[in-house]
Motif scaffolding. Structure first.
Motif, short mmCIF file in Angstrom:
data_model
loop_
_atom_site.label_atom_id
_atom_site.label_comp_id
_atom_site.label_asym_id
_atom_site.label_seq_id
_atom_site.Cartn_x
_atom_site.Cartn_y
_atom_site.Cartn_z
N SER A 1 0.82 -1.21 0.00
CA SER A 1 0.00 0.00 0.00
C SER A 1 0.86 1.26 0.00
CB SER A 1 -0.91 0.01 1.23
OG SER A 1 -0.13 0.18 2.41
N LEU A 2 0.23 2.36 -0.39
CA LEU A 2 0.92 3.65 -0.35
C LEU A 2 1.31 3.97 1.09
CD1 LEU A 2 1.88 6.30 -1.60
CD2 LEU A 2 -0.46 7.18 -1.33
N GLY A 3 0.40 3.68 2.03
CA GLY A 3 0.71 3.95 3.43
C GLY A 3 1.96 3.23 3.89
N PHE A 4 2.11 1.95 3.51
CA PHE A 4 3.32 1.22 3.88
C PHE A 4 4.54 1.84 3.23
CE2 PHE A 4 6.61 -1.79 2.75
CZ PHE A 4 6.96 -2.30 4.00
N ASN A 5 4.45 2.19 1.94
CA ASN A 5 5.60 2.74 1.22
C ASN A 5 6.05 4.08 1.78
OD1 ASN A 5 6.66 1.20 -1.29
ND2 ASN A 5 4.46 0.84 -1.31
N LEU A 6 5.15 4.79 2.44
CA LEU A 6 5.54 6.06 3.06
C LEU A 6 6.09 5.87 4.47
CD1 LEU A 6 2.62 8.44 2.00
CD2 LEU A 6 4.78 8.00 0.84
N THR A 7 5.49 4.96 5.22
CA THR A 7 5.86 4.81 6.63
C THR A 7 6.82 3.66 6.89
OG1 THR A 7 4.02 3.28 7.09
CG2 THR A 7 3.56 5.65 7.25
N LEU A 8 6.82 2.67 5.99
CA LEU A 8 7.57 1.42 6.17
C LEU A 8 7.11 0.68 7.43
CD1 LEU A 8 11.16 2.54 5.10
CD2 LEU A 8 9.33 1.58 3.70
N GLU A 9 5.85 0.90 7.78
CA GLU A 9 5.25 0.22 8.93
C GLU A 9 4.13 -0.69 8.43
OE1 GLU A 9 6.00 0.33 12.10
OE2 GLU A 9 7.35 2.07 12.28
N GLU A 10 4.17 -1.97 8.80
CA GLU A 10 3.15 -2.92 8.37
C GLU A 10 1.79 -2.64 9.01
OE1 GLU A 10 3.22 -5.22 6.15
OE2 GLU A 10 5.30 -5.80 5.79
N ASN A 11 1.80 -2.29 10.28
CA ASN A 11 0.57 -2.08 11.03
C ASN A 11 0.06 -0.66 10.80
OD1 ASN A 11 -1.57 -1.98 12.78
ND2 ASN A 11 -0.40 -2.62 14.59
N HIS A 12 -1.08 -0.51 10.13
CA HIS A 12 -1.58 0.83 9.81
C HIS A 12 -2.00 1.61 11.05
CE1 HIS A 12 -5.89 -0.11 10.40
NE2 HIS A 12 -5.59 -1.31 9.93
N GLU A 13 -2.19 0.91 12.17
CA GLU A 13 -2.54 1.61 13.40
C GLU A 13 -1.35 2.41 13.95
OE1 GLU A 13 -4.13 -1.20 16.15
OE2 GLU A 13 -5.95 -1.58 14.97
N ASP A 14 -0.15 2.09 13.46
CA ASP A 14 1.04 2.83 13.89
C ASP A 14 1.30 4.05 13.02
OD1 ASP A 14 1.53 0.98 15.91
OD2 ASP A 14 2.76 -0.30 14.63
N TRP A 15 0.53 4.22 11.96
CA TRP A 15 0.76 5.33 11.04
C TRP A 15 0.28 6.65 11.64
CZ3 TRP A 15 -1.72 2.92 6.00
CH2 TRP A 15 -1.01 1.77 5.66
N ASP A 16 1.00 7.70 11.33
CA ASP A 16 0.60 9.06 11.70
C ASP A 16 -0.11 9.65 10.49
OD1 ASP A 16 0.43 11.81 12.20
OD2 ASP A 16 2.28 11.83 13.36
N LEU A 17 -1.44 9.56 10.47
CA LEU A 17 -2.21 9.98 9.31
C LEU A 17 -2.07 11.46 9.01
CD1 LEU A 17 -5.51 7.92 9.73
CD2 LEU A 17 -3.73 7.61 8.00
N GLU A 18 -1.96 12.27 10.04
CA GLU A 18 -1.79 13.71 9.83
C GLU A 18 -0.49 13.99 9.08
OE1 GLU A 18 -1.44 17.88 12.40
OE2 GLU A 18 -2.01 16.02 13.40
N LYS A 19 0.56 13.30 9.49
CA LYS A 19 1.86 13.47 8.83
C LYS A 19 1.82 12.90 7.40
CE LYS A 19 5.56 12.73 11.32
NZ LYS A 19 6.72 12.05 11.98
N ILE A 20 1.13 11.77 7.22
CA ILE A 20 1.01 11.16 5.89
C ILE A 20 0.37 12.13 4.91
CG2 ILE A 20 -0.27 9.44 4.56
CD1 ILE A 20 0.28 7.42 6.74
N TYR A 21 -0.74 12.73 5.32
CA TYR A 21 -1.44 13.64 4.40
C TYR A 21 -0.65 14.93 4.17
CZ TYR A 21 -5.49 10.63 4.12
OH TYR A 21 -6.32 9.57 3.86
N LYS A 22 0.16 15.31 5.13
CA LYS A 22 1.02 16.48 4.95
C LYS A 22 2.06 16.22 3.87
CE LYS A 22 4.36 19.48 7.31
NZ LYS A 22 5.04 19.81 8.59
#
Length: 204
Positions: free
Chosen positions: A53-74
């Motif tokens: 996923s794009l989320g993984f490719n940005l964060t390199l974190e498998e668990n999406h609950e560990d993602w910082d969505l505010e930072k991702i959208y920034k």
């Protein structure tokens, strides 16, 4: 080339110098730089994109609950990732096949990843080489406008006129000067050999 990419790898601590020493860090600081407390965020010239996923490719974190969505959208906004759906569901589910992405799209994801992991030292290696000049310049300006407290080092053949850099170093010029200097030394050496050969003939 003249070692521009290698220079970034040395600054980041990814490579060690074969000769001499790097005075930018002492041993203690270098350990901190590449440790968990602080590290350089580096974008290579050809960023790797996993078929996830794009989320993984940005964060390199498998668990999406560990993602910082505010930072991702920034970082998505700054990098102008507008070629795929970025709603929260698609961030998690939709996989990116690197074969479906252009070089410029992969670079924008690479930039966003580096920004997401930024801790104050951002190293970008030819970050916009696959983008058109106008878009590339706009993204670099977005970075400088949004991260005024970050030290940004960019290796690029492109001039970003919209951005005011504290310092610009032209390594190509240094390579040219060194080449000319070596050619002069070679010419003088050949002249000495020629003179020595003529002296030997005269003596004989």
């Amino acid at each position: 080339g003249c070692g521009k990419s290698t220079l970034l790898e040395l600054i980041s601590g990814a490579k060690k110098p074969t000769n001499g020493e790097l005075k930018f860090f002492n041993a203690k600081d270098k350990k901190l730089l590449i440790g968990k407390d602080f590290y350089a965020s580096i974008m290579p010239q050809y960023p790797y994109i996993a078929n996830k996923s794009l989320g993984f490719n940005l964060t390199l974190e498998e668990n999406h609950e560990d993602w910082d969505l505010e930072k991702i959208y920034k970082v998505i906004k700054i990098s102008e990732i507008n070629f795929i759906s970025t709603n929260q569901k698609d961030l998690i589910i939709n996989k990116l096949g690197s074969r479906k992405l252009s070089g410029g799209q992969m670079q924008r994801i690479g930039i966003a990843r580096a920004l997401y992991r930024n801790m104050g030292l951002l190293l970008l290696d030819e970050p916009t080489s696959a983008l058109d000049k106008k878009l590339g310049s706009r993204i670099i300006k977005n970075i400088f406008d949004s991260y005024s407290n970050t030290t940004v080092v960019i290796v690029s053949h492109q001039n970003f006129e919209e951005v005011s850099f504290n310092k610009t170093i032209n390594l190509e010029n240094w390579l040219f000067i060194i080449t000319i200097w070596l050619l002069i030394l070679l010419f003088e050496f050949l002249q000495l050999l020629k003179k020595a050969s003529l002296d030997e003939i005269e003596v004989g």
